[in-house]
Motif scaffolding. Structure first.
Motif, PDB file in Angstrom:
ATOM      1  N   LYS A 160      -4.859  12.073  -0.933  1.00  0.00           N
ATOM      2  CA  LYS A 160      -5.706  12.126  -2.087  1.00  0.00           C
ATOM      3  C   LYS A 160      -5.421  10.631  -2.725  1.00  0.00           C
ATOM      4  N   GLN A 161      -3.980  10.191  -2.626  1.00  0.00           N
ATOM      5  CA  GLN A 161      -3.723   9.037  -3.228  1.00  0.00           C
ATOM      6  C   GLN A 161      -4.801   7.958  -2.688  1.00  0.00           C
ATOM      7  N   MET A 162      -4.749   7.920  -1.515  1.00  0.00           N
ATOM      8  CA  MET A 162      -5.417   6.792  -0.811  1.00  0.00           C
ATOM      9  C   MET A 162      -6.890   7.025  -1.290  1.00  0.00           C
ATOM     10  N   ALA A 163      -7.365   7.941  -1.430  1.00  0.00           N
ATOM     11  CA  ALA A 163      -8.991   8.134  -1.805  1.00  0.00           C
ATOM     12  C   ALA A 163      -8.993   7.772  -3.101  1.00  0.00           C
ATOM     13  N   LEU A 184       0.892  -1.126  -0.112  1.00  0.00           N
ATOM     14  CA  LEU A 184       0.140  -0.027   0.114  1.00  0.00           C
ATOM     15  C   LEU A 184       0.669   1.376  -0.115  1.00  0.00           C
ATOM     16  N   THR A 185       1.938   1.467   0.767  1.00  0.00           N
ATOM     17  CA  THR A 185       2.673   2.591   0.945  1.00  0.00           C
ATOM     18  C   THR A 185       3.445   2.789  -0.201  1.00  0.00           C
ATOM     19  N   SER A 186       3.916   1.581  -0.896  1.00  0.00           N
ATOM     20  CA  SER A 186       4.367   1.772  -2.347  1.00  0.00           C
ATOM     21  C   SER A 186       3.600   2.657  -3.365  1.00  0.00           C
ATOM     22  N   ALA A 187       2.382   1.983  -3.553  1.00  0.00           N
ATOM     23  CA  ALA A 187       1.360   2.468  -4.282  1.00  0.00           C
ATOM     24  C   ALA A 187       1.261   3.957  -3.986  1.00  0.00           C
ATOM     25  N   LEU A 188       0.886   4.280  -2.611  1.00  0.00           N
ATOM     26  CA  LEU A 188       0.576   5.845  -2.355  1.00  0.00           C
ATOM     27  C   LEU A 188       1.824   6.723  -2.519  1.00  0.00           C
ATOM     28  N   PHE A 189       2.801   6.284  -2.324  1.00  0.00           N
ATOM     29  CA  PHE A 189       4.195   7.167  -2.639  1.00  0.00           C
ATOM     30  C   PHE A 189       4.227   6.878  -4.265  1.00  0.00           C
ATOM     31  N   LYS A 190       3.583   6.193  -5.090  1.00  0.00           N
ATOM     32  CA  LYS A 190       3.711   6.117  -6.464  1.00  0.00           C
ATOM     33  C   LYS A 190       4.937   5.642  -7.096  1.00  0.00           C
TER      34      LYS A 190
END
Length: 230
Positions: A137-140, A96-102
């Motif tokens: 906003k990335q999580m949303a 999840l953190t990898s995706a949210l930090f792009k």
């Protein structure tokens, strides 16, 4: 094939005919019928404090929904003390953190499991700012995207009385399941947990009571009643 670590109990997969597995299927059915007018697609699971069984409950709920031919995504949003990668015996190098930090695309962090129809996004590397990341906003955007990809999304979050993370995720969820260890948690702590959800207008759809001391108990029970009565 993923390997289950023995100390974690994914009983709905390993022993689907057991009474406890049937209990999780009852939980699934109760959730499906807990509201008539509103769809419960994103379901958050939390507890009042650590070690009450919220992560095990989240995983077994996810398997139970997948066994009902639902496309299910389990998200480990306990970024401080993640557990789902242990339960499923998978890597937590990205998530999840990898995706949210792009750092990774969404499809790169979704992992398949041994259970048909069930995918998991593990927590990933521990970030310095979990609360801010979950309210970003990335999580949303990630939740909006996965709503179009899956029928049911179950989110495992930290204990609600420990940090603000669960309250943040609750505002983005359709309903909340509160897991309480009946042998460890006092009534006032359960009421505080319920009040914390109420402060953000979260929809509490039920309470799972673990370790109930009664004859012939499966150490598992699910209630619709108000926590004042549980």
């Amino acid at each position: 094939m993923s390997r289950l670590i023995p100390e974690w109990n994914l009983i709905t997969e390993s022993n689907p005919k057991s009474p406890i597995s049937e209990g999780y299927r009852i939980l699934r059915t109760n959730i499906e019928f807990s509201t008539i007018d509103q769809s419960l697609q994103v379901i958050m699971v939390t507890s009042s404090k650590p070690n009450e069984g919220k992560s095990t409950t989240s995983a077994n709920m996810a398997v139970a929904f997948a066994q009902a031919n639902k496309r299910v995504l389990l998200i480990d949003a306990d970024l401080r003390k993640p557990s789902q990668h242990h339960i499923f015996g998978q890597s937590n190098r990205s998530g999840l953190t990898s995706a949210l930090f792009k750092q990774k695309d969404l499809h790169e962090v979704i992992q398949h499991t041994n259970t048909e129809n069930l995918s998991v996004i593990h927590a990933g590397p521990t970030p310095p700012n979990p609360s801010e990341l979950l309210s970003s906003k990335q999580m949303a955007t990630l939740l909006a995207t996965t709503r179009d990809m899956f029928d049911v999304i179950i989110i495992d979050t930290p204990p609600i009385l420990s940090v603000t993370d669960a309250q943040i995720v609750a505002t983005q969820s359709d309903g909340v399941v509160l897991v309480i260890d009946s042998g460890r948690v006092k009534k006032d702590e359960a009421l505080k947990a319920k009040a914390s959800l109420g402060h953000v207008n979260a929809k509490l759809i039920g309470v799972v009571l673990n370790n109930i001391n009664r004859k012939n108990s499966d150490a598992y029970s699910y209630y619709y009643e108000d926590v004042n009565e549980a």
